[in-house]
Design a protein around this motif. Structure first.
Motif, mmCIF file in Angstrom:
data_model
loop_
_atom_site.group_PDB
_atom_site.id
_atom_site.type_symbol
_atom_site.label_atom_id
_atom_site.label_comp_id
_atom_site.label_asym_id
_atom_site.label_seq_id
_atom_site.Cartn_x
_atom_site.Cartn_y
_atom_site.Cartn_z
ATOM 1 N N GLY A 18 17.523 -47.915 84.750
ATOM 2 C CA GLY A 18 16.464 -47.113 85.163
ATOM 3 C C GLY A 18 16.050 -46.041 84.512
ATOM 4 O O GLY A 18 14.806 -45.373 84.893
ATOM 5 N N ALA A 19 16.722 -45.516 83.295
ATOM 6 C CA ALA A 19 16.419 -44.600 82.417
ATOM 7 C C ALA A 19 16.325 -45.055 81.030
ATOM 8 O O ALA A 19 17.175 -45.922 80.678
ATOM 9 N N PRO A 20 15.861 -43.986 80.184
ATOM 10 C CA PRO A 20 15.922 -44.550 78.782
ATOM 11 C C PRO A 20 17.441 -44.272 78.357
ATOM 12 O O PRO A 20 18.173 -43.381 78.975
ATOM 13 N N THR A 21 17.962 -45.211 77.542
ATOM 14 C CA THR A 21 19.320 -45.516 77.109
ATOM 15 C C THR A 21 19.413 -45.598 75.629
ATOM 16 O O THR A 21 18.857 -46.457 75.106
ATOM 17 N N ALA A 22 20.629 -44.860 75.142
ATOM 18 C CA ALA A 22 20.947 -45.102 73.772
ATOM 19 C C ALA A 22 22.141 -45.807 73.969
ATOM 20 O O ALA A 22 23.088 -45.332 74.737
ATOM 21 N N THR A 23 22.364 -46.863 73.219
ATOM 22 C CA THR A 23 23.529 -47.607 73.290
ATOM 23 C C THR A 23 24.007 -47.901 72.060
ATOM 24 O O THR A 23 23.463 -48.100 71.076
ATOM 25 N N PHE A 24 25.502 -47.548 72.001
ATOM 26 C CA PHE A 24 26.210 -47.835 70.774
ATOM 27 C C PHE A 24 27.185 -49.012 70.920
ATOM 28 O O PHE A 24 27.730 -49.217 71.835
ATOM 29 N N VAL A 25 26.881 -50.029 70.155
ATOM 30 C CA VAL A 25 27.537 -51.328 70.302
ATOM 31 C C VAL A 25 28.668 -51.315 69.354
ATOM 32 O O VAL A 25 28.535 -51.183 68.060
ATOM 33 N N MET A 26 29.870 -51.538 69.979
ATOM 34 C CA MET A 26 31.193 -51.338 69.335
ATOM 35 C C MET A 26 31.410 -52.827 68.629
ATOM 36 O O MET A 26 32.295 -52.891 67.614
ATOM 37 N N SER A 27 30.920 -53.947 69.395
ATOM 38 C CA SER A 27 31.273 -55.289 68.935
ATOM 39 C C SER A 27 30.538 -56.240 69.746
ATOM 40 O O SER A 27 29.966 -56.074 70.988
ATOM 41 N N GLY A 28 30.268 -57.467 69.057
ATOM 42 C CA GLY A 28 29.581 -58.233 69.863
ATOM 43 C C GLY A 28 28.614 -59.010 68.754
ATOM 44 O O GLY A 28 28.398 -58.655 67.656
ATOM 45 N N GLY A 71 28.460 -64.825 72.174
ATOM 46 C CA GLY A 71 29.122 -65.062 70.686
ATOM 47 C C GLY A 71 30.744 -65.214 71.086
ATOM 48 O O GLY A 71 31.160 -65.478 72.181
ATOM 49 N N PRO A 72 31.311 -65.426 70.016
ATOM 50 C CA PRO A 72 32.798 -65.441 69.873
ATOM 51 C C PRO A 72 33.500 -64.375 70.291
ATOM 52 O O PRO A 72 34.737 -64.580 70.550
ATOM 53 N N GLU A 73 33.040 -63.214 70.338
ATOM 54 C CA GLU A 73 34.031 -62.295 70.491
ATOM 55 C C GLU A 73 33.493 -61.430 71.720
ATOM 56 O O GLU A 73 32.380 -61.568 71.981
ATOM 57 N N GLU A 74 34.089 -60.473 72.208
ATOM 58 C CA GLU A 74 33.908 -59.661 73.308
ATOM 59 C C GLU A 74 32.733 -58.894 72.908
ATOM 60 O O GLU A 74 32.494 -58.174 71.892
ATOM 61 N N PHE A 75 31.603 -58.593 73.817
ATOM 62 C CA PHE A 75 30.582 -57.576 73.613
ATOM 63 C C PHE A 75 30.839 -56.404 74.339
ATOM 64 O O PHE A 75 31.518 -56.242 75.442
#
Length: 84
Positions: A18-28, A71-75
């Motif tokens: 519900g709000a603007p979000t900055a997302t940092f992807v560690m794996s996936g 995918g084959p790994e955890e997101f």
């Protein structure tokens, strides 16, 4: 702040951002985003040119959806919602 972990083959419950979000992807590597009715909004394996997972992503409001880890790994991601 929200930490998300989705094992390979798992799908999140329906939710919104519900709000603007900055997302940092560690794996996936790949995922399918569906709306609350199950309609595919984005399938990263069907993108041409091939999809590359971003390390940092920005999104405004996202309506009701699920996320299936295809995918084959955890997101694993950490999101920071910007509140007013």
């Amino acid at each position: 702040m929200l930490e998300t972990r989705i094992r390979a083959g798992e799908t999140t419950p329906v939710h919104t951002h519900g709000a603007p979000t900055a997302t940092f992807v560690m794996s996936g590597s790949s995922f399918i985003r569906r709306d609350e009715h199950g309609n595919v909004l984005l399938d990263t394996k069907a993108i041409d040119p091939p999809f590359a997972m971003l390390a940092v992503a920005w999104s405004d409001f996202l309506p009701a959806h699920t996320l299936e880890n295809t995918g084959p790994e955890e997101f694993h991601a950490i999101g920071f919602e910007l509140k007013a």
